[in-house]
Structures are given as C-alpha cells and as structure tokens.
Scaffold this motif. Structure first.
Motif, PDB file in Angstrom:
ATOM      1  N   LEU A 758       0.825  -1.207   0.000  1.00 12.39           N
ATOM      2  CA  LEU A 758       0.000   0.000   0.000  1.00 12.39           C
ATOM      3  C   LEU A 758       0.861   1.261   0.000  1.00 12.39           C
ATOM      4  O   LEU A 758       0.520   2.269  -0.627  1.00 12.39           O
ATOM      5  N   LEU A 759       1.981   1.216   0.698  1.00  8.10           N
ATOM      6  CA  LEU A 759       2.908   2.348   0.694  1.00  8.10           C
ATOM      7  C   LEU A 759       3.461   2.581  -0.703  1.00  8.10           C
ATOM      8  O   LEU A 759       3.560   3.725  -1.162  1.00  8.10           O
ATOM      9  N   SER A 760       3.832   1.525  -1.384  1.00  6.20           N
ATOM     10  CA  SER A 760       4.476   1.665  -2.696  1.00  6.20           C
ATOM     11  C   SER A 760       3.491   1.990  -3.815  1.00  6.20           C
ATOM     12  O   SER A 760       3.902   2.421  -4.897  1.00  6.20           O
ATOM     13  N   THR A 761       2.183   1.790  -3.579  1.00  8.97           N
ATOM     14  CA  THR A 761       1.187   2.079  -4.614  1.00  8.97           C
ATOM     15  C   THR A 761       0.305   3.278  -4.287  1.00  8.97           C
ATOM     16  O   THR A 761      -0.195   3.949  -5.193  1.00  8.97           O
ATOM     17  N   GLN A 762       0.122   3.557  -2.986  1.00  3.69           N
ATOM     18  CA  GLN A 762      -0.766   4.643  -2.597  1.00  3.69           C
ATOM     19  C   GLN A 762      -0.132   5.639  -1.631  1.00  3.69           C
ATOM     20  O   GLN A 762      -0.759   6.621  -1.253  1.00  3.69           O
ATOM     21  N   GLY A 763       1.100   5.377  -1.205  1.00  3.28           N
ATOM     22  CA  GLY A 763       1.795   6.306  -0.322  1.00  3.28           C
ATOM     23  C   GLY A 763       1.327   6.266   1.115  1.00  3.28           C
ATOM     24  O   GLY A 763       1.540   7.236   1.853  1.00  3.28           O
ATOM     25  N   GLN A 764       0.730   5.167   1.553  1.00  3.23           N
ATOM     26  CA  GLN A 764       0.195   5.099   2.910  1.00  3.23           C
ATOM     27  C   GLN A 764       1.249   4.571   3.886  1.00  3.23           C
ATOM     28  O   GLN A 764       1.706   3.429   3.749  1.00  3.23           O
ATOM     29  N   PRO A 765       1.658   5.350   4.896  1.00  2.00           N
ATOM     30  CA  PRO A 765       2.673   4.889   5.854  1.00  2.00           C
ATOM     31  C   PRO A 765       2.111   3.778   6.732  1.00  2.00           C
ATOM     32  O   PRO A 765       0.954   3.830   7.158  1.00  2.00           O
ATOM     33  N   PHE A 766       2.929   2.760   7.011  1.00  2.04           N
ATOM     34  CA  PHE A 766       2.444   1.668   7.849  1.00  2.04           C
ATOM     35  C   PHE A 766       2.590   1.976   9.332  1.00  2.04           C
ATOM     36  O   PHE A 766       1.924   1.375  10.166  1.00  2.04           O
ATOM     37  N   MET A 767       3.434   2.900   9.704  1.00  2.00           N
ATOM     38  CA  MET A 767       3.560   3.361  11.084  1.00  2.00           C
ATOM     39  C   MET A 767       3.110   4.817  11.099  1.00  2.00           C
ATOM     40  O   MET A 767       3.695   5.661  10.427  1.00  2.00           O
ATOM     41  N   ARG A 768       2.039   5.131  11.850  1.00  4.75           N
ATOM     42  CA  ARG A 768       1.463   6.470  11.750  1.00  4.75           C
ATOM     43  C   ARG A 768       0.778   6.861  13.055  1.00  4.75           C
ATOM     44  O   ARG A 768       0.355   5.993  13.838  1.00  4.75           O
ATOM     45  N   PRO A 769       0.632   8.175  13.289  1.00  5.21           N
ATOM     46  CA  PRO A 769      -0.033   8.635  14.512  1.00  5.21           C
ATOM     47  C   PRO A 769      -1.496   8.201  14.549  1.00  5.21           C
ATOM     48  O   PRO A 769      -2.113   7.909  13.518  1.00  5.21           O
ATOM     49  N   ASP A 785       2.750   8.889  22.231  1.00  5.66           N
ATOM     50  CA  ASP A 785       3.473   7.702  22.692  1.00  5.66           C
ATOM     51  C   ASP A 785       2.733   6.417  22.324  1.00  5.66           C
ATOM     52  O   ASP A 785       2.979   5.357  22.887  1.00  5.66           O
ATOM     53  N   GLN A 786       1.804   6.507  21.388  1.00  3.65           N
ATOM     54  CA  GLN A 786       1.122   5.359  20.796  1.00  3.65           C
ATOM     55  C   GLN A 786       1.078   5.586  19.287  1.00  3.65           C
ATOM     56  O   GLN A 786       1.220   6.719  18.815  1.00  3.65           O
ATOM     57  N   PHE A 787       0.821   4.521  18.545  1.00  3.20           N
ATOM     58  CA  PHE A 787       0.716   4.683  17.107  1.00  3.20           C
ATOM     59  C   PHE A 787      -0.022   3.496  16.494  1.00  3.20           C
ATOM     60  O   PHE A 787      -0.195   2.447  17.126  1.00  3.20           O
ATOM     61  N   MET A 788      -0.455   3.721  15.263  1.00  2.00           N
ATOM     62  CA  MET A 788      -1.093   2.663  14.489  1.00  2.00           C
ATOM     63  C   MET A 788      -0.043   1.959  13.646  1.00  2.00           C
ATOM     64  O   MET A 788       0.887   2.586  13.116  1.00  2.00           O
ATOM     65  N   TYR A 793      -3.782  -2.591  13.666  1.00  2.86           N
ATOM     66  CA  TYR A 793      -3.097  -2.798  14.945  1.00  2.86           C
ATOM     67  C   TYR A 793      -2.754  -1.447  15.571  1.00  2.86           C
ATOM     68  O   TYR A 793      -2.391  -0.495  14.872  1.00  2.86           O
ATOM     69  N   MET A 794      -2.859  -1.395  16.891  1.00  2.00           N
ATOM     70  CA  MET A 794      -2.433  -0.226  17.649  1.00  2.00           C
ATOM     71  C   MET A 794      -1.348  -0.654  18.634  1.00  2.00           C
ATOM     72  O   MET A 794      -1.476  -1.697  19.296  1.00  2.00           O
ATOM     73  N   VAL A 795      -0.295   0.150  18.734  1.00  2.00           N
ATOM     74  CA  VAL A 795       0.857  -0.165  19.570  1.00  2.00           C
ATOM     75  C   VAL A 795       1.002   0.918  20.638  1.00  2.00           C
ATOM     76  O   VAL A 795       0.923   2.113  20.333  1.00  2.00           O
ATOM     77  N   LEU A 846      -0.091  -4.370  22.669  1.00  5.66           N
ATOM     78  CA  LEU A 846      -0.317  -4.459  21.230  1.00  5.66           C
ATOM     79  C   LEU A 846      -1.748  -4.948  21.045  1.00  5.66           C
ATOM     80  O   LEU A 846      -2.143  -5.957  21.641  1.00  5.66           O
ATOM     81  N   PHE A 847      -2.520  -4.257  20.201  1.00  4.90           N
ATOM     82  CA  PHE A 847      -3.946  -4.538  20.121  1.00  4.90           C
ATOM     83  C   PHE A 847      -4.382  -4.696  18.662  1.00  4.90           C
ATOM     84  O   PHE A 847      -3.990  -3.910  17.800  1.00  4.90           O
ATOM     85  N   LYS A 848      -5.223  -5.695  18.449  1.00  2.00           N
ATOM     86  CA  LYS A 848      -5.883  -5.868  17.153  1.00  2.00           C
ATOM     87  C   LYS A 848      -7.157  -5.036  17.174  1.00  2.00           C
ATOM     88  O   LYS A 848      -7.969  -5.132  18.103  1.00  2.00           O
ATOM     89  N   VAL A 849      -7.322  -4.190  16.164  1.00  2.00           N
ATOM     90  CA  VAL A 849      -8.481  -3.302  16.088  1.00  2.00           C
ATOM     91  C   VAL A 849      -9.574  -3.985  15.280  1.00  2.00           C
ATOM     92  O   VAL A 849      -9.335  -4.496  14.184  1.00  2.00           O
ATOM     93  N   GLY A 850     -10.772  -4.025  15.843  1.00  4.42           N
ATOM     94  CA  GLY A 850     -11.876  -4.660  15.146  1.00  4.42           C
ATOM     95  C   GLY A 850     -13.202  -4.026  15.492  1.00  4.42           C
ATOM     96  O   GLY A 850     -13.278  -2.955  16.108  1.00  4.42           O
ATOM     97  N   ARG A 851     -14.264  -4.685  15.087  1.00  4.53           N
ATOM     98  CA  ARG A 851     -15.622  -4.224  15.333  1.00  4.53           C
ATOM     99  C   ARG A 851     -16.361  -5.274  16.153  1.00  4.53           C
ATOM    100  O   ARG A 851     -16.178  -6.476  15.954  1.00  4.53           O
ATOM    101  N   SER A 852     -17.184  -4.814  17.058  1.00  2.00           N
ATOM    102  CA  SER A 852     -17.967  -5.750  17.860  1.00  2.00           C
ATOM    103  C   SER A 852     -19.117  -6.308  17.039  1.00  2.00           C
ATOM    104  O   SER A 852     -19.596  -5.683  16.101  1.00  2.00           O
TER     105      SER A 852
END
Length: 853
Positions: A758-769, A785-788, A793-795, A846-852
């Motif tokens: 996605l970074l190489s085709t759309q410019g989306q950073p994999f580590m981001r605020p 002091d946290q990031f996506m 995933y949230m770290v 470290l957390f997996k982000v999802g929907r209930s």
C-alpha cells in the motif's frame, strides 16, 4: 532576559546600534568575535542566522561594539507576528533601526548554534541545555569550556589565512516585481512558484516530478490581481495583491494565504534571498517535516532551520501535514527554513534560490471522513512512489560498533544461530580500512580481512541474505584515492575550480604524506553532484566490495558530515543536473546532497547488474527514497528518554519518508551489564519500523570478552558486547524478550508486506499517529506515545523503566462498536482510556483493532 543580536539588512544604509528591552551582559569574547567578523565583511551576499542567545548587559554591547561602527540592532522577542515590512524580525522582535531582517532562523535544538555575519564569516556556538545559553567556540573549545554539551559538536579552528578582500557591492533588485505561477497539479493539489524568470525555473534541484497542467495555470506579476481562479478538484487558488490564497472548496477553509514577500539580492546573478509569510492559526498542529529532536510530535512553535537540522540525528524533509487537513510541500534545496514559532503566521525562507516553489494539497470532497490518506497519496504522487522494501530487509539486522575482522563476523552469526536468532542482514561498520577514503578492506588485510568474498559465502551459508558495508563520503590525505581525486578535480570545488578543504575526522592508522608546496593537504569531499566524481566512487566501491559479494552500502555521514576547515561550505559550487556544469552555489542546493549520494550507489549497483541493492543512509531529502534508500536516526543515546523521543521522531519521519529506523537500544552510552530491560522494550518498538537493526557502542569496553585479534582494532573502537544474550542484570531475561519480539515481527510479516505494498502504490505509511486513522477524535491529536501499525493494529510501547502498567488511549467515541483485543492476553478493551497491565517483560500493549458483533 535573552536577546537576539541581528545584522540589519544590507550595509548600504548603516546606522548606529540601538537597544530595546531589558539590560543584558555580553562577554568581550563574543563582541570581539562579532565585531571582527563584521569589519572584515562589510557587505553581504545573503545573511543566514541560527540561534544566538547571550547572557549579558546591553550597555556592555554598546560600549564594545559602537567603537567599531558595526551596524547591529538588539531586539527582545514578543509573541505578535506582524509583517516583516513593519520592521520586525521573524520571531516577532521589533528592530528599532527599522531595518528588514535577513533570514533569522533560530534553532530550537539543544545542540549547536551558528552566527553568520556573511556567507563567509560564521562563528559556531554550543547551547548549554540547562540555561539555554549559547557559548562561542574558540579554537574548537566553547567558552566557558565547562558549558559544552558534547565534544563532537566543536569544529576545529580555521587555518590561519590573510583576511579576504571585501565582497563587491550587491546588485540592485530587478525593477519589476517577480512573477507568480499558479497551476493545478495532480489531484486536489495546487503548485505555486514565485520567480523573476519569465517561466518557472527547472534548472535547480527539485524534489517534485513534472506533473503540472498548463491548461489550468495562471501567471501574473506579484502584487497584481487575477480574477480567474485555478480549480483542481476540491481545491482552488486565487491570485491577488498580496500573492495567492488557496482554499478548500468543500468547506471554504483557507489553507495557504500569503501576506508578505521579502526579497534580497545576492552576489550570484539570478539567485535571490526570499522570505514568504503565510497565514496560520494558533490552534493548528503541524506534523511531519522529518526527524527533529524538539521533543514533541507537533512542530507548531518550532523554527526549523534547514542547515542546522541536517546533521547527525536530524533530517529535514520539507513536507508538513496540518490538523486543518491539508499538506504543504516546500520544494527548496536551499538553506533557509520554516518558522512555525508564531501563532498567526508561518515564514518560509530560502537564502539563495532562483525561485520559491510550493505544493498545497488536500483531500477530495468525498473523503472528508478520511482526509489524511489522500493527502499522503498526493504527496507521493508529487515526489514519486517509493520502491517496495525487499523481503530480506524485513528480517533481523546484526550490526555493531564494530566487528573488527571477518573471523569475528562469521563467529557472531554462529552464536546468533546457537541462540535461535536468524540473522538476515549483516552490517560491517567503519575502520575496516587504514584511511578514510580507501573504501576497501585495507586495515591489515592479511590478518583481519584475508578473503572478504569467502566471508560473504560463509555468511550466506549461515542464512545471511545480504551484507552491508560502511563508507564515509570523504578521502583523507594518505588514502588510496586522495591524490587521484584531487588531481582529477573530483573533490567539492569552489567557483575558481579549486578543491574546498573539508573537515571530518581522520584515522591515526593513516600515514598522511608530508604536504609539499602547493599540495592539497585537507580532506577531499567527493562531489556527489559531479557525474565524474560519482563514477569514480562507484568504480572504487565495485572493485572493493560489490565484486566480492557485498552489494549494499551503509552510507554514513550523508548530510554530508564535516565542514570545510574554515567554516561553513558557502563557497562550494555544485554541478547542474541539466548542463553537467558547475552552476549551483552551495547555499542554493546543499539540501540535495544526500539525494546525489544515494543516486551514486543506486546507479552504480544497477549498472553492475543489481538494481535491487539498497543503501542505509544517515540523511535524506526529497527524492532519496527513489534510489532505494533507507534512513536511520543517527548516533542517538542509549536511554529511556531517547527511546521515548524516537517514537515521536519516527512518527513524524514516517509521514514524509517511507523507510526509517533507529539503532535498537541506541548507539552510545549504554552499559551492556545493566540495560537488558531497555534492549527488550526498544525491540518491541523497532519491530514496527521498516528495519529491525541491532547496533551500538556499548560500555564498558571489555577487550577480553571479544575474541578477535588485537591488531584488528588498533584504535580500540570496538565497543563491549552487543548481542542480546550478554545483557544484564541477571534477573532480566533479555534474550527471551528479544526472541519474543522478533517472533511477533515474524508472525506479522505477511501483514507488514501488505502494508508496504500500500505504501508503494498509494503512499500510505504503515507506522502512523493515531489521528491518521481517527481524524474525528480530537483527543488523539495530543497522543505521541502510541501509534497505528497499518489500520488493524495499535501499539503502545513501554517507555518507562520498571513499569508494571501503562495508560493507553483507545480511540473512538464511547459506545462505538470499535473493540481492541490484546495481542498476548486476548482481553478486550473499548474506546476510552484504560490502564493496561504489562505482565512479563516479553509482552507489551499491542492490540488488534476490530468491530464488535
């Protein structure tokens, strides 16, 4: 209170000194240095300033300066931000003499400062972090010496030389105003260029690809009104009497509105000094702009000086993302800056350039709910999408200050395997050579490096996929290349064609020849702008390394490190990309130097049949990424405070550059006997950056613990052991924690590979605020002091020694269907703030982000 001493404009209308504000005291050494520099350079090409804060008395300054008739003003800072035409400096201080300032760019770092009376006369200072005072360097030592921050910031004293003749008078500005060109560019973006030329200038260093649309372009003289707007999707621009205003059409928000343009002439025809003021708001947050040590994720309130922010541990990439949901790219390779220190305006400056060049971009009207991804897509559409980081680079990198022989290197990889850690990349650091500039294994090769090709083969057999080797970009006298480079005119040169003496360190193992009459006895910086110099360096690298199986390069000191022995490198003239002739004054192009250096490696490896080779560089600029270049954060300290700062620095850097990493556990200052917990926590951060690289210079140095031949480390540069299994104290399971972190990296590798695509085709950073994925949650704009890690995933890295829990913010509105599942425990969390228990050292939040549901 602190005051600022500034040289007023040009010296054509000199006036006596003036004082405003509270009494201060100035040391005689300071005034003498300033006055002496001003007397020897009565006229200026352009003035470039960084921090000068003095703890002294204004009356002393008048008494010492006035006899020399040096035209200075003293201004006390204030919060307002009126136009520079109203006689204010760029930090808001009033100049009583009524003179317009010249590019007063005050660094906010706690490292080094420089005062320049002209392009040739500069004195270097060191900021004392406790008081904020800056002290003059005399002969490479600060005054007072007790207040120095670090010895490596001190430059050597300049060689004795007769005073240079005064510079000739500056030419007048052109009689007509400059032209402004506004055009649609890409999607939802506007390009703005200001120049005295009749068309936008292309023969200058540029980080922007040529993708403008002449069918949607307006040109006019500055100060005139053009009623037809330039429209491009959700953005429009209108030219008016004060320049141009750029507006987002979907909500009529002004994104970029110029209010003032100040221009100065220089000694070089067609090159000018520029200051452009644009509006901003006090509540605006500004992210990106590269790697800085300001200590906050938000750059608002900072003054980013391009020259002082381009050195070890600091990288300037001039792209900013605003909380107002737009981005600005300042496409300038000239020394200058971006002053974000005032509430209601931003000042862009270039001390010597043919034009100012900006891109303003926003999101489409249909993407108001997800505004930031389209802005990053537009940014990379302008500068070029990054290449895909190869799979081998996503594994574990082993590096150290320093592995001293090929025997030790092969042995340490055996040890990693014995401890169940696979080494994918091995990095060979400096001093494998006798002299800087040998660019070869010349340090006792019969004993230390008898067969590098066989070493590479042995490493490949042990699972190492790639080997990197370190190189610095200058050649010292006595090296195998110095004489040839000087003779063939391959060193950085001045306008007369003479090699410019370069700073940088030398090695005691290098036997420099006695200088003869007319010989060049200084270091030679290879001219990365000169195609002949680039080819010469590559030929050396190919025969010494590439042909032996080492096809990747650790390009250290790529700012470039060091400075001419006489001060700042203003006299250098770089080669034009279009004409291959020396045409660009250093001050107009120096930010592009890292790009040229990366180009040397990329073109060389591609020509030798390895287009997928990569560089690991200490510095970069717009376009470096197109040459397969990863950057790292330089020689940082091993401390918990530094780890916390690397999170903020990394997030800003990843917004503007695709692949970034730090020395895991820091480079210097750490004690391998006690820093086990820090190592583990740093690995738990590094596994989410582009590269996971172990490196450092550990203390204490214990030669008896390092099984290598003593003659392979004659300068005692090899630090203490760095491998994870040696770290103490004994009650900390350092090895287990590192192994667990690397296992998380391995498990998430398929996901990371998708994000890099996605970074190489759309410019989306994999580590981001957090705000990148949660733009409507205002609370997360303050979280640094946290990031996506991608969208899923949230770290929340652990940044405090001995912590047993940490507070974690879970974005989203209360009652929303968002759920956050702990990667290690499976516990579910909902939006809001919660304390999270840390458990063992091997786990972290470290957390997996999802929907209930």
């Amino acid at each position: 209170m602190p005051v600022r001493v500034s040289r007023r404009g040009l010296s054509r209308r000199d006036q006596p000194p003036n004082i405003e504000g509270h009494p201060v005291a100035v040391t005689a050494a300071v005034v003498a240095a300033v006055a002496a520099a001003a007397r020897t350079r009565p006229r200026t090409m352009a003035l470039f300033w960084t921090c000068l804060v003095l703890p002294s008395a204004a009356a002393d300054l008048v008494a010492l300066v006035a006899p020399h008739e040096v035209p200075f003003s003293i201004a006390s800072p204030r919060a307002a931000c009126p136009s520079v035409r109203n006689g204010t400096d760029q930090k808001g201080g009033t100049l009583l003499a009524g003179r317009k300032p010249k590019f007063l760019n005050t660094t906010d770092s706690n490292e080094c400062c420089t005062l320049c009376i002209s392009l040739h006369d500069c004195t270097t200072w060191i900021r004392e972090p406790q008081t904020g005072h800056c002290w003059l360097l005399a002969g490479g030592t600060p005054i007072p010496s007790t207040d120095r921050t670090a010895g490596f910031f001190a430059r050597p004293p300049p060689p004795s030389a007769p005073p240079s003749p005064p510079l000739p008078p500056l030419p007048p500005l052109p009689s007509t105003p400059p032209n402004i060109f506004v055009e649609a560019f890409g999607n939802d973006s506007i390009r703005i260029r200001i120049t005295y030329a009749l068309e936008p200038v292309t023969n200058i260093p540029s980080g922007v690809l040529p993708r403008g649309r002449r069918d949607a372009r307006v040109s006019a003289a500055w100060g005139s009104v053009h009623t037809d707007p330039v429209l491009n999707g959700n953005i429009e621009a209108v030219v008016h009497g004060s320049g141009v205003t750029v507006t987002r059409r979907s909500d009529n928000v002004v994104l970029f509105a110029t209010t003032d343009l100040h221009i100065e002439t220089t000694q070089v025809p067609h090159f000018y000094g520029w200051n452009l003021t644009v509006t901003s708001s006090a509540d605006e947050k500004v992210w990106g702009l590269g790697e800085r040590s300001q200590g906050t994720l938000n750059n608002k309130g900072s003054n980013i000086d391009f020259r002082t922010n381009q050195h070890n541990t600091m990288i300037t990439i001039p792209f900013a993302v605003s909380s107002k949901r737009y981005g600005v790219l300042f496409n300038s390779a000239a020394w200058g800056g971006i002053d974000l220190s005032r509430d209601n305006c931003t000042v862009f400056s270039a001390i010597m350039s043919k034009q100012l060049d900006f891109l303003v971009m926003t999101h489409p009207a249909t993407a108001a709910a997800t505004p930031f991804p389209p802005i990053l897509t537009a940014y990379y559409a302008a500068i070029g999408l990054p290449p895909v980081l190869p799979t081998w680079a996503l594994g574990f990198w082993a590096s150290k200050q320093r592995y001293a022989s090929q025997t030790e290197i092969v042995d340490v990889v055996h040890q990693y395997r014995a401890h169940n850690i696979s080494v994918d990349v091995l990095v060979i650091d400096w001093k494998h050579y006798q002299c800087v500039g040998d660019w070869n294994f010349t340090l006792d090769p019969a004993v230390c490096w008898p067969d590098p090709a066989a070493m590479v083969s042995a490493l490949n057999a042990l699972g190492v996929k790639q080997v990197f080797v370190s190189l610095h970009p200058w050649s010292e006298p006595g090296s195998t290349t110095h004489s040839a480079m000087v003779t063939r005119g391959l060193c950085a040169r001045n306008a007369s064609g003479d090699a410019v003496p370069w700073g940088g360190w030398r090695l005691p193992t290098c036997a420099a020849p006695a200088p003869g009459p007319g010989s060049f006895s200084s270091n030679c910086l290879y001219d990365a702008s000169n195609p002949r110099s680039r080819q010469f360096l590559w030929d050396e690298l190919q025969s010494s390394y590439f042909d032996r199986g080492i096809t990747n390069f650790w390009t250290d000191g790529t700012e470039p490190a060091g400075a001419p022995a006489g001060g700042l490198p203003f006299d250098i003239v770089f080669y034009s990309d279009e004409t291959n002739q020396p045409e660009w004054p250093a001050a107009s192009a120096f930010m592009a130097w890292p790009v040229w250096h990366s180009k040397t490696i990329a073109q060389g490896t591609a020509s030798a049949g390895s287009p997928d080779s990569w560089s690991l560089a200490r510095s970069a600029w717009l376009g470096s990424h197109l040459h397969n270049t990863i950057v790292w954060s330089g020689d940082i300290q091993s401390s918990w405070e530094t780890l916390a700062s690397q999170v903020k620095i990394g997030l800003n850097m990843q917004l503007v550059y695709p692949y970034w990493n730090s020395d895991t556990a820091g480079f210097g200052g750490g004690d391998w006997q006690t820093m086990g917990e820090l190592i583990v926590r740093w690995f738990q951060f590094s596994i989410f950056t582009g590269v996971v690289r172990m490196h450092g210079d550990r203390s204490p140095h214990e030669p008896q613990l390092i099984p290598l031949e003593q003659q392979c480390d004659p300068t005692h540069a090899a630090g203490g052991p760095i491998e994870p299994w040696v770290y103490g104290p004994s009650n900390i399971s350092t090895l287990g924690g590192v192994q667990a972190a690397l296992e998380v990296r391995k498990t998430l590798l398929p996901y990371l590979t998708q994000q890099i695509e996605l970074l190489s085709t759309q410019g989306q950073p994999f580590m981001r605020p957090l705000w990148y994925d949660f733009p409507d949650d205002a609370t997360v704009q303050e979280v640094q002091d946290q990031f996506m890690f991608g969208p899923d995933y949230m770290v929340a890295p652990v940044l405090t020694q001995g912590a047993t829990s940490r507070a974690v913010i879970f974005p989203g509105k209360t009652g929303a269907d968002l759920v956050y599942t702990h990667y290690f425990t499976g516990k579910v969390y909902y939006p809001g703030q919660h304390d999270v228990s840390l458990g063992s050292l091997s786990t972290f939040p470290l957390f997996k982000v999802g929907r209930s549901g």
